[in-house]
Write an enzyme that holds these catalytic residues in place. Structure first.
Site, PDB file in Angstrom:
ATOM      1  N   GLY A  10       0.836  -1.204   0.000  1.00 42.89           N
ATOM      2  CA  GLY A  10       0.000   0.000   0.000  1.00 42.89           C
ATOM      3  C   GLY A  10       0.866   1.247   0.000  1.00 42.89           C
ATOM      4  O   GLY A  10       0.524   2.258   0.617  1.00 42.89           O
ATOM      5  N   ALA A  11       1.997   1.169  -0.720  1.00 40.23           N
ATOM      6  CA  ALA A  11       3.032   2.214  -0.595  1.00 40.23           C
ATOM      7  C   ALA A  11       2.956   3.283  -1.676  1.00 40.23           C
ATOM      8  O   ALA A  11       3.835   4.128  -1.755  1.00 40.23           O
ATOM      9  CB  ALA A  11       4.417   1.564  -0.602  1.00 40.23           C
ATOM     10  N   ARG A  13       0.765   5.625  -1.801  1.00 47.83           N
ATOM     11  CA  ARG A  13       0.301   6.909  -1.241  1.00 47.83           C
ATOM     12  C   ARG A  13       0.171   6.803   0.276  1.00 47.83           C
ATOM     13  O   ARG A  13       0.370   5.722   0.861  1.00 47.83           O
ATOM     14  CB  ARG A  13      -1.030   7.314  -1.869  1.00 47.83           C
ATOM     15  CG  ARG A  13      -2.168   6.404  -1.489  1.00 47.83           C
ATOM     16  CD  ARG A  13      -3.485   6.930  -2.041  1.00 47.83           C
ATOM     17  NE  ARG A  13      -4.591   6.356  -1.310  1.00 47.83           N
ATOM     18  CZ  ARG A  13      -5.709   5.913  -1.869  1.00 47.83           C
ATOM     19  NH1 ARG A  13      -5.868   5.991  -3.166  1.00 47.83           N
ATOM     20  NH2 ARG A  13      -6.681   5.409  -1.126  1.00 47.83           N
ATOM     21  N   ASP A  60      -1.970  -7.320  -5.593  1.00 46.84           N
ATOM     22  CA  ASP A  60      -3.105  -7.342  -4.663  1.00 46.84           C
ATOM     23  C   ASP A  60      -2.683  -8.223  -3.492  1.00 46.84           C
ATOM     24  O   ASP A  60      -2.490  -9.433  -3.657  1.00 46.84           O
ATOM     25  CB  ASP A  60      -4.330  -7.924  -5.377  1.00 46.84           C
ATOM     26  CG  ASP A  60      -5.538  -8.042  -4.456  1.00 46.84           C
ATOM     27  OD1 ASP A  60      -5.385  -7.877  -3.225  1.00 46.84           O
ATOM     28  OD2 ASP A  60      -6.632  -8.311  -4.980  1.00 46.84           O
ATOM     29  N   TYR A 151     -13.527  -3.574   9.988  1.00 42.31           N
ATOM     30  CA  TYR A 151     -12.185  -2.976  10.138  1.00 42.31           C
ATOM     31  C   TYR A 151     -11.644  -3.197  11.546  1.00 42.31           C
ATOM     32  O   TYR A 151     -10.464  -3.540  11.729  1.00 42.31           O
ATOM     33  CB  TYR A 151     -12.313  -1.486   9.822  1.00 42.31           C
ATOM     34  CG  TYR A 151     -11.034  -0.692   9.770  1.00 42.31           C
ATOM     35  CD1 TYR A 151     -10.171  -0.785   8.672  1.00 42.31           C
ATOM     36  CD2 TYR A 151     -10.706   0.189  10.796  1.00 42.31           C
ATOM     37  CE1 TYR A 151      -9.020  -0.017   8.612  1.00 42.31           C
ATOM     38  CE2 TYR A 151      -9.559   0.967  10.740  1.00 42.31           C
ATOM     39  CZ  TYR A 151      -8.715   0.857   9.640  1.00 42.31           C
ATOM     40  OH  TYR A 151      -7.574   1.624   9.586  1.00 42.31           O
ATOM     41  N   ALA A 152     -12.500  -2.999  12.557  1.00 45.46           N
ATOM     42  CA  ALA A 152     -12.059  -3.202  13.951  1.00 45.46           C
ATOM     43  C   ALA A 152     -11.647  -4.649  14.176  1.00 45.46           C
ATOM     44  O   ALA A 152     -10.628  -4.925  14.831  1.00 45.46           O
ATOM     45  CB  ALA A 152     -13.176  -2.805  14.923  1.00 45.46           C
ATOM     46  N   LYS A 155      -8.302  -5.181  12.446  1.00 46.53           N
ATOM     47  CA  LYS A 155      -7.184  -4.501  13.115  1.00 46.53           C
ATOM     48  C   LYS A 155      -6.877  -5.126  14.484  1.00 46.53           C
ATOM     49  O   LYS A 155      -5.728  -5.098  14.935  1.00 46.53           O
ATOM     50  CB  LYS A 155      -7.478  -3.005  13.245  1.00 46.53           C
ATOM     51  CG  LYS A 155      -7.486  -2.259  11.900  1.00 46.53           C
ATOM     52  CD  LYS A 155      -6.228  -2.512  11.095  1.00 46.53           C
ATOM     53  CE  LYS A 155      -5.985  -1.471  10.011  1.00 46.53           C
ATOM     54  NZ  LYS A 155      -4.815  -1.812   9.167  1.00 46.53           N
TER      55      LYS A 155
HETATM   56  P1  NAP Z   1      -4.706   5.125   1.916  1.00 48.81           P
HETATM   57  O1  NAP Z   1      -4.254   6.521   1.722  1.00 48.81           O
HETATM   58  O2  NAP Z   1      -6.080   4.748   1.508  1.00 48.81           O
HETATM   59  O3  NAP Z   1      -3.632   4.155   1.199  1.00 48.81           O
HETATM   60  C1  NAP Z   1      -3.823   2.772   1.201  1.00 48.81           C
HETATM   61  C2  NAP Z   1      -3.054   2.181   0.052  1.00 48.81           C
HETATM   62  O4  NAP Z   1      -3.264   0.758   0.084  1.00 48.81           O
HETATM   63  C3  NAP Z   1      -3.536   2.678  -1.312  1.00 48.81           C
HETATM   64  O5  NAP Z   1      -2.431   3.024  -2.127  1.00 48.81           O
HETATM   65  C4  NAP Z   1      -4.290   1.468  -1.851  1.00 48.81           C
HETATM   66  O6  NAP Z   1      -4.233   1.332  -3.250  1.00 48.81           O
HETATM   67  C5  NAP Z   1      -3.523   0.339  -1.240  1.00 48.81           C
HETATM   68  N1  NAP Z   1      -4.272  -0.911  -1.283  1.00 48.81           N
HETATM   69  C6  NAP Z   1      -5.597  -1.087  -1.057  1.00 48.81           C
HETATM   70  N2  NAP Z   1      -5.938  -2.367  -1.238  1.00 48.81           N
HETATM   71  C7  NAP Z   1      -4.816  -3.023  -1.604  1.00 48.81           C
HETATM   72  C8  NAP Z   1      -4.531  -4.363  -1.942  1.00 48.81           C
HETATM   73  N3  NAP Z   1      -5.491  -5.303  -1.968  1.00 48.81           N
HETATM   74  N4  NAP Z   1      -3.272  -4.688  -2.286  1.00 48.81           N
HETATM   75  C9  NAP Z   1      -2.297  -3.752  -2.307  1.00 48.81           C
HETATM   76  N5  NAP Z   1      -2.498  -2.467  -1.989  1.00 48.81           N
HETATM   77  C10 NAP Z   1      -3.756  -2.095  -1.649  1.00 48.81           C
HETATM   78  O7  NAP Z   1      -4.583   4.671   3.443  1.00 48.81           O
HETATM   79  P2  NAP Z   1      -3.673   5.226   4.670  1.00 48.81           P
HETATM   80  O8  NAP Z   1      -4.487   6.192   5.420  1.00 48.81           O
HETATM   81  O9  NAP Z   1      -2.322   5.577   4.175  1.00 48.81           O
HETATM   82  O10 NAP Z   1      -3.617   3.896   5.556  1.00 48.81           O
HETATM   83  C11 NAP Z   1      -2.522   2.983   5.508  1.00 48.81           C
HETATM   84  C12 NAP Z   1      -2.718   1.927   6.574  1.00 48.81           C
HETATM   85  O11 NAP Z   1      -2.846   2.563   7.849  1.00 48.81           O
HETATM   86  C13 NAP Z   1      -3.985   1.095   6.392  1.00 48.81           C
HETATM   87  O12 NAP Z   1      -3.750  -0.236   6.818  1.00 48.81           O
HETATM   88  C14 NAP Z   1      -4.966   1.764   7.340  1.00 48.81           C
HETATM   89  O13 NAP Z   1      -5.983   0.886   7.741  1.00 48.81           O
HETATM   90  C15 NAP Z   1      -4.041   2.133   8.488  1.00 48.81           C
HETATM   91  N6  NAP Z   1      -4.547   3.205   9.331  1.00 48.81           N
HETATM   92  C16 NAP Z   1      -4.796   4.446   8.822  1.00 48.81           C
HETATM   93  C17 NAP Z   1      -5.289   5.439   9.657  1.00 48.81           C
HETATM   94  C18 NAP Z   1      -5.580   6.823   9.168  1.00 48.81           C
HETATM   95  O14 NAP Z   1      -6.108   7.625   9.965  1.00 48.81           O
HETATM   96  N7  NAP Z   1      -5.282   7.173   7.930  1.00 48.81           N
HETATM   97  C19 NAP Z   1      -5.522   5.144  11.020  1.00 48.81           C
HETATM   98  C20 NAP Z   1      -5.257   3.863  11.493  1.00 48.81           C
HETATM   99  C21 NAP Z   1      -4.764   2.897  10.650  1.00 48.81           C
HETATM  100  P3  NAP Z   1      -5.409   1.927  -4.205  1.00 48.81           P
HETATM  101  O15 NAP Z   1      -5.301   3.400  -4.090  1.00 48.81           O
HETATM  102  O16 NAP Z   1      -5.065   1.423  -5.574  1.00 48.81           O
HETATM  103  O17 NAP Z   1      -6.690   1.392  -3.660  1.00 48.81           O
END
Ligand code: NAP
Length: 250
Positions: A10-11, A13, A60, A151-152, A155
């Site tokens: 998920g790198a 963005r 994926d 999600y909960a 996680k």
């Molecule tokens: P984000 O901006 O939505 O980025 C997530 C990335 O994961 C996107 O590039 C997405 O690709 C990719 N992804 C989604 N499904 C995938 C798959 N099946 N295989 C490979 N890549 C995939 O999310 P983020 O806010 O940076 O969050 C990153 C992590 O931190 C997640 O696990 C999230 O649950 C966790 N987290 C975030 C927050 C927060 O407040 N932001 C809080 C707690 C935990 P696409 O764009 O192509 O879909």
């Protein structure tokens, strides 16, 4: 050739992109892994342009064959696999009575099955080298959050996976920890704001007001902690989930 190789999911963005960039600054060659291959290559290009070493791989994380191929390509192209960051994630928020089976399965597949598949593929190389670090991504939502049963659960599952893999892989010199972010300003939380009928800025401001540190987190706040957990400075730390939330639990 950099000393260590990192595989960050998920790198393309958000938190994953910040983590990949930070690990590259710390001297890792980085596999930037994301669902969208073009976005992965673009993000890897930014790291290379900044003087790092990175490759972009479309994958994926919920697909066994794609994960195994992505790990094999990383080892073939970059020489090893020393750090795995399981960060890829999606949201399908809904109250239980409106949550579809697809909402449930998608979230569990990306977060939990994805972390399992990537860890299983990576550990082969780490066990062979008798060294490695895995950093999983949990969340404050692991403690329960209205509208996020899927999600909960995923996680919270990540925390159990983390402790169990720490027990199984510790004897091989592999440490397994998790970071549990609070509210981080990314496209994921911007999408949540939109669902709530708010602008991203308004939701950030409201969240900052009820956070002891009086701000929301940035992707770099999480990348810094992941970099520590992946580094030798955390050499006696394993099985832990570190909350990085400005002091605010849900
Ligand atoms: P984000 O901006 O939505 O980025 C997530 C990335 O994961 C996107 O590039 C997405 O690709 C990719 N992804 C989604 N499904 C995938 C798959 N099946 N295989 C490979 N890549 C995939 O999310 P983020 O806010 O940076 O969050 C990153 C992590 O931190 C997640 O696990 C999230 O649950 C966790 N987290 C975030 C927050 C927060 O407040 N932001 C809080 C707690 C935990 P696409 O764009 O192509 O879909």
């Amino acid at each position: 050739m950099p000393a260590r190789t990192a595989f960050v999911t998920g790198a393309a963005r958000g938190i994953g992109a910040a983590t990949a960039a930070r690990l590259a600054e710390d001297g890792c060659a980085v596999a930037v892994v994301d669902l969208d291959p073009d976005a992965a290559v673009l993000a890897a290009g930014k790291i290379n342009a900044a003087g790092g070493t990175a490759i972009g791989i479309g994958c994926d994380v919920s697909d066994e064959t794609q994960v195994d191929d992505a790990v094999a390509r990383t080892v073939a192209d970059l020489g090893s696999l020393d750090v795995l960051v399981n960060n890829a994630g999606v949201l399908r928020d809904n109250l239980l009575f409106k949550m579809s089976v697809d909402d449930w399965d998608t979230v569990l597949a990306v977060h939990l099955r994805g972390a399992f598949l990537c860890s299983r593929a990576a550990q082969k190389h780490m066990v062979h080298n008798r060294s490695g670090a895995i950093v999983n991504t949990s969340s404050v939502s692991a403690l329960g959050n209205r509208g996020q049963a899927n999600y909960a659960a995923a996680k919270a599952g990540i925390q159990g996976l983390t402790r169990t893999l720490a027990m199984e892989l510790g004897p091989f010199g592999i440490r397994v920890n998790a970071v549990a972010p609070g509210f981080i300003a990314t496209e994921m939380t911007a999408a949540t704001a939109e669902r709530m009928g708010l602008s991203a800025e308004d939701l950030q401001a409201k969240t900052a007001e009820i956070t002891p540190l009086r701000r929301v987190g940035t992707p770099a706040d999480i990348a810094n902690v992941v970099a520590f957990l992946a580094s030798d400075d955390a050499g006696f730390v394993t099985g832990q989930t570190l909350y990085v939330d400005g002091g605010r639990r849900l």
